[in-house]
Design an enzyme around this catalytic site. Structure first.
Site, PDB file in Angstrom:
ATOM      1  N   TYR A 198       0.796  -1.220   0.000  1.00 45.32           N
ATOM      2  CA  TYR A 198       0.000   0.000   0.000  1.00 45.32           C
ATOM      3  C   TYR A 198       0.839   1.285   0.000  1.00 45.32           C
ATOM      4  CZ  TYR A 198      -2.852   3.831   1.230  1.00 45.32           C
ATOM      5  OH  TYR A 198      -3.422   5.059   1.202  1.00 45.32           O
ATOM      6  N   SER A 249      -2.838  13.853   7.168  1.00 46.46           N
ATOM      7  CA  SER A 249      -3.350  12.964   6.125  1.00 46.46           C
ATOM      8  C   SER A 249      -4.873  13.014   6.054  1.00 46.46           C
ATOM      9  CB  SER A 249      -2.892  11.532   6.410  1.00 46.46           C
ATOM     10  OG  SER A 249      -1.489  11.499   6.455  1.00 46.46           O
ATOM     11  N   ASP A 276       1.217  17.307  -1.590  1.00 49.83           N
ATOM     12  CA  ASP A 276       1.486  16.469  -0.409  1.00 49.83           C
ATOM     13  C   ASP A 276       2.819  16.745   0.272  1.00 49.83           C
ATOM     14  OD1 ASP A 276       0.391  14.320   1.238  1.00 49.83           O
ATOM     15  OD2 ASP A 276       2.007  13.062   0.481  1.00 49.83           O
TER      16      ASP A 276
HETATM   17  P1  GTP Z   1      -3.277  12.895   2.152  1.00 50.51           P
HETATM   18  O1  GTP Z   1      -3.155  12.539   0.708  1.00 50.51           O
HETATM   19  O2  GTP Z   1      -3.721  11.720   2.991  1.00 50.51           O
HETATM   20  O3  GTP Z   1      -2.059  13.529   2.722  1.00 50.51           O
HETATM   21  O4  GTP Z   1      -4.561  13.861   2.300  1.00 50.51           O
HETATM   22  P2  GTP Z   1      -4.918  15.380   1.899  1.00 50.51           P
HETATM   23  O5  GTP Z   1      -4.523  16.291   3.006  1.00 50.51           O
HETATM   24  O6  GTP Z   1      -4.413  15.703   0.540  1.00 50.51           O
HETATM   25  O7  GTP Z   1      -6.523  15.337   1.924  1.00 50.51           O
HETATM   26  P3  GTP Z   1      -7.588  15.570   0.755  1.00 50.51           P
HETATM   27  O8  GTP Z   1      -7.500  16.916   0.123  1.00 50.51           O
HETATM   28  O9  GTP Z   1      -7.511  14.407  -0.158  1.00 50.51           O
HETATM   29  O10 GTP Z   1      -8.960  15.527   1.571  1.00 50.51           O
HETATM   30  C1  GTP Z   1      -9.359  14.454   2.375  1.00 50.51           C
HETATM   31  C2  GTP Z   1     -10.840  14.466   2.601  1.00 50.51           C
HETATM   32  O11 GTP Z   1     -11.243  15.704   3.187  1.00 50.51           O
HETATM   33  C3  GTP Z   1     -11.642  14.314   1.307  1.00 50.51           C
HETATM   34  O12 GTP Z   1     -12.711  13.447   1.538  1.00 50.51           O
HETATM   35  C4  GTP Z   1     -12.121  15.713   1.027  1.00 50.51           C
HETATM   36  O13 GTP Z   1     -13.338  15.710   0.312  1.00 50.51           O
HETATM   37  C5  GTP Z   1     -12.283  16.310   2.426  1.00 50.51           C
HETATM   38  N1  GTP Z   1     -12.081  17.790   2.416  1.00 50.51           N
HETATM   39  C6  GTP Z   1     -11.085  18.467   1.802  1.00 50.51           C
HETATM   40  N2  GTP Z   1     -11.234  19.815   1.944  1.00 50.51           N
HETATM   41  C7  GTP Z   1     -12.346  19.988   2.681  1.00 50.51           C
HETATM   42  C8  GTP Z   1     -13.039  21.155   3.157  1.00 50.51           C
HETATM   43  O14 GTP Z   1     -12.654  22.299   2.941  1.00 50.51           O
HETATM   44  N3  GTP Z   1     -14.173  20.929   3.904  1.00 50.51           N
HETATM   45  C9  GTP Z   1     -14.617  19.667   4.169  1.00 50.51           C
HETATM   46  N4  GTP Z   1     -15.730  19.537   4.894  1.00 50.51           N
HETATM   47  N5  GTP Z   1     -14.000  18.545   3.718  1.00 50.51           N
HETATM   48  C10 GTP Z   1     -12.879  18.706   2.993  1.00 50.51           C
HETATM   49  C1  SPV Z   2      -0.895  10.225   3.634  1.00 55.62           C
HETATM   50  O1  SPV Z   2      -1.327   9.275   4.313  1.00 55.62           O
HETATM   51  O2  SPV Z   2      -0.560  11.317   4.160  1.00 55.62           O
HETATM   52  C2  SPV Z   2      -0.793  10.102   2.164  1.00 55.62           C
HETATM   53  C3  SPV Z   2      -1.005   8.787   1.568  1.00 55.62           C
HETATM   54  O3  SPV Z   2      -0.507  11.074   1.505  1.00 55.62           O
HETATM   55  S1  SPV Z   2       0.363   7.728   1.787  1.00 55.62           S
HETATM   56  O4  SPV Z   2       1.178   7.748   0.574  1.00 55.62           O
HETATM   57  O5  SPV Z   2      -0.138   6.364   1.997  1.00 55.62           O
HETATM   58  O6  SPV Z   2       1.169   8.155   2.896  1.00 55.62           O
HETATM   59 MN    MN Z   3       0.038  12.840   2.798  1.00 55.63          MN
END
Ligand code: GTP
Ligand code: SPV
Ligand code: MN
Length: 592
Positions: A198, A249, A276
């Site tokens: 993963y 995350s 990221d």
């Molecule tokens: P990693 O890849 O794990 O590091 O995550 P990330 O920080 O890039 O998170 P990502 O933008 O993918 O968002 C994660 C979740 O949060 C998704 O289901 C989005 O739809 C939700 N989300 C993102 N921005 C917002 C926001 O402004 N408001 C709400 N309510 N949800 C949000």
């Molecule tokens: C996170 O978990 O913060 C990610 C996905 O961006 S992973 O590559 O699995 O760490």
């Molecule tokens: Mn991440």
């Protein structure tokens, strides 16, 4: 293919002696190599071809159900001195760690192909970039690395020129969670990961190299390796600023990086440099400059829709590997939140039939909550013109945000750099599906780096304070929280595109053009400091969102004290004093 680098040649030979693959394949990154890997995986049933008309060159992969997230409890930092890994990391003595993990590698590639994958994190020609080689027995990993990094011949050429690279040995092993370990050896720039296929456990360029190993390089060399998106924001006059933002995350980095401003923000543009990871160094004029070390997005699928993130939806049209999403009857993908109504029939992420009725009865989701897409960054419509600039982009502001149902205001600006370091050091967030374990529990996640800092967190705080002293042009530091909920558990803030309203205030503050109100925690906007055109957030709702409840913050600060206690003596005194200052301010604050 082989290499002129003797250290690389010897290491590959040693790895082969340990793991005993049937054959060794050096990956060149070519299209024909990719096509052959896809054919192989299709034949083995490890990939499913999606509808090539609606999704050209797109495939679906299903993980083993026990292998769908990062495993923090099985992730180790192995330094000679235990203290150097800090209480924020699991630790094992390096010699013992090698013995333990090598026992799992022993003969594990029997009957398999060993792929040797040279890759570069950052634009090949950038002085900021660093190279690695991943040895793996997983074609899925090779295909993902080809999207997420600059992989193949140019990377190998750079390794041969520089003479250095980070070693990463990976095998999916037998996928038994009891025989799964993610080991880091920052003192000899190497990684050993076994038992998981993963994302962050297996794509070793990402969290293992670009954060855990790179953070220790950065500590020693005076730069920063951070869990941050980088975005550009341009106003109608064409004035442009770049900001970097750290959210834990699955807390909104990808979405914020691809934000589309609301219609009333006519002439404003947000562009994406990275979603990221950011590597940040001092530029020639005393400013901080950042590169995105990655070449693709490994993004959270659930919640991504035409409404929330149209740029991501457009990016996902072609050349995507989807992992653990649901499959529709016409060979398309679906996940929770993509449309308001789910299709009448799906194959869920485990390969079982799924209908809305089954979902209601069993509580089973069609897509895994941590289902992901892997896609080249260049496909993103909002990609910034400078995203591959070897010298990076200048950073004007840092933003830190967590997922907090209560307590933490929508936005506040730190009084100064060291105050900002305090706020980031004590950042709290609810746990998400990105890592195994209980979800929705508030934990301290300093700088959104708790699972990714490769050394003692107290030393890391000190490093941030040192960087602040070394730069003349300090970015301002802000905190945000998009995730406050009401009594019924609904999000109060609209989020997504509407986050532009907050971003505009942040950029105006940086340019010295926005007013605000001073509070115990920092500067906050007044209702009239934000453009509300086309938004139904009332003055009353805004006051709720921006409020810092005195009682709740006293409890919060008590948790900060416990947190510092837990981290021990290496936490800078300067940060402990900052806490006392806020406590004193709160105790003198007039009652609400
Ligand atoms: P990693 O890849 O794990 O590091 O995550 P990330 O920080 O890039 O998170 P990502 O933008 O993918 O968002 C994660 C979740 O949060 C998704 O289901 C989005 O739809 C939700 N989300 C993102 N921005 C917002 C926001 O402004 N408001 C709400 N309510 N949800 C949000
Ligand atoms: C996170 O978990 O913060 C990610 C996905 O961006 S992973 O590559 O699995 O760490
Ligand atoms: Mn991440």
């Amino acid at each position: 293919m082989t290499t002129t680098n003797a250290a690389l040649r010897d290491w590959v030979a040693d790895a082969a002696k340990l793991t005993r693959p049937d054959r060794i394949q050096w990956c060149d990154g070519s299209q024909s190599e990719r096509d052959a890997l896809i054919e192989l995986m299709l034949a083995r049933g490890e990939l499913i071809t999606l509808n090539q008309e609606t999704h050209p060159h797109c495939y679906l992969h299903r993980s083993d159900p026990s292998d769908v997230a990062r495993v923090e409890h099985l992730t180790y930092v192995c330094t000679r001195n235990r203290e150097d890994a800090g209480p924020n990391n699991n630790w094992m003595d390096p010699a013992e760690a090698h013995r333990t993990v090598d026992a799992l590698f022993d003969g594990c590639m029997h009957g398999r192909t060993m792929y040797v994958v040279p890759y570069c994190m950052g634009p090949i020609g950038s002085p900021y970039a660093r190279c690695g080689v991943e040895i793996t027995d997983s074609p899925y990993v090779v295909l993902n690395m080809r999207i997420m990094t600059r992989m193949g011949v140019p990377a190998l050429q750079r390794i041969e020129r520089d003479g250095t690279f980070v070693r990463g040995l990976h095998s999916i092993g037998d996928l038994d969670p009891e025989r799964r370990l993610i080991m880091h050896f920052p003192e000899d720039l190497s990684i050993k990961s076994v038992g998981s296929g993963y994302g962050g456990n297996a794509l070793l360029g990402k969290k293992c190299l670009a954060l855990r190993i790179a953070s220790t390089m950065a500590r020693d060399e005076g730069w920063l390796a951070e869990h941050m998106l980088i975005l550009g924001v341009e106003d109608p006059k064409g004035e442009k600023s770049y900001v970097a933002a750290a959210f834990p995350s699955a807390c909104g980095k990808t979405n914020f990086a691809m934000l589309i401003p609301p219609p009333s923000f006519d002439g404003w543009k947000v562009t994406t440099v990275g979603d990221d990871i950011a590597w940040i160094k001092r530029g020639p004029n005393g400013e901080l400059r950042a590169i995105n070390p990655e070449a693709g997005f490994f993004g959270v699928a659930p919640g991504t829709s035409e409404k929330t993130n149209p740029n991501a939806m457009a990016t996902l049209y072609a050349n995507v590997i989807f992992t653990n999403v649901a499959l529709t009857d016409d060979g398309d993908v679906w996940w929770e939140g993509m449309t308001s109504e789910p299709p009448a029939h799906l194959i869920d992420w485990t390969g079982a039939d799924w209908t809305p009725e089954i979902g209601r009865q069993t509580g089973r989701k069609a897509a895994h909550p941590n289902a992901r897409f892997t896609v080249p960054a260049a496909r993103c419509p909002s990609i910034d013109a400078e995203w591959e600039s070897p010298a990076g982009v200048p950073i004007s502001a840092f933003i830190f945000g967590g997922r907090r149902a209560t307590t933490v205001p929508l936005v506040y600006e730190a009084f100064n750099w060291s105050f900002g370091v305090y706020l980031a050091a004590t950042l709290g967030s609810e746990t998400t599906a990105a890592a195994e374990g209980k979800q929705g529990v508030v934990r301290r996640d300093p700088f959104a780096m708790l699972p990714f800092c490769g050394y003692h967190m107290g030393d890391y705080f000190n490093h941030w304070l040192r960087i602040g002293r070394a730069i003349t042009d300090k970015p301002r530091i802000f905190c945000v929280n998009w995730f406050r909920v009401d009594a019924k558990g609904r999000f109060v803030w609209p989020g997504f595109g509407d986050n532009m309203r907050v971003l505009e205030w942040i950029v105006a503050r940086v340019r010295g053009r926005a007013a605000g109100r001073e509070t115990e925690l920092g500067w906050v906007p007044r209702f009239e400091d934000i453009d509300w055109t086309g938004c139904n957030v009332t003055r009353e709702a805004f006051e709720e969102l921006i409020a810092a409840d005195n009682e709740a913050w006293r409890r919060e600060l008590a948790e900060h004290a416990e947190w510092f206690e837990k981290l021990g003596a290496r936490v800078p005194q300067q940060l402990k004093i900052k806490r006392d200052l806020i406590v004193a301010r709160l105790s003198h604050a007039p009652a609400a």
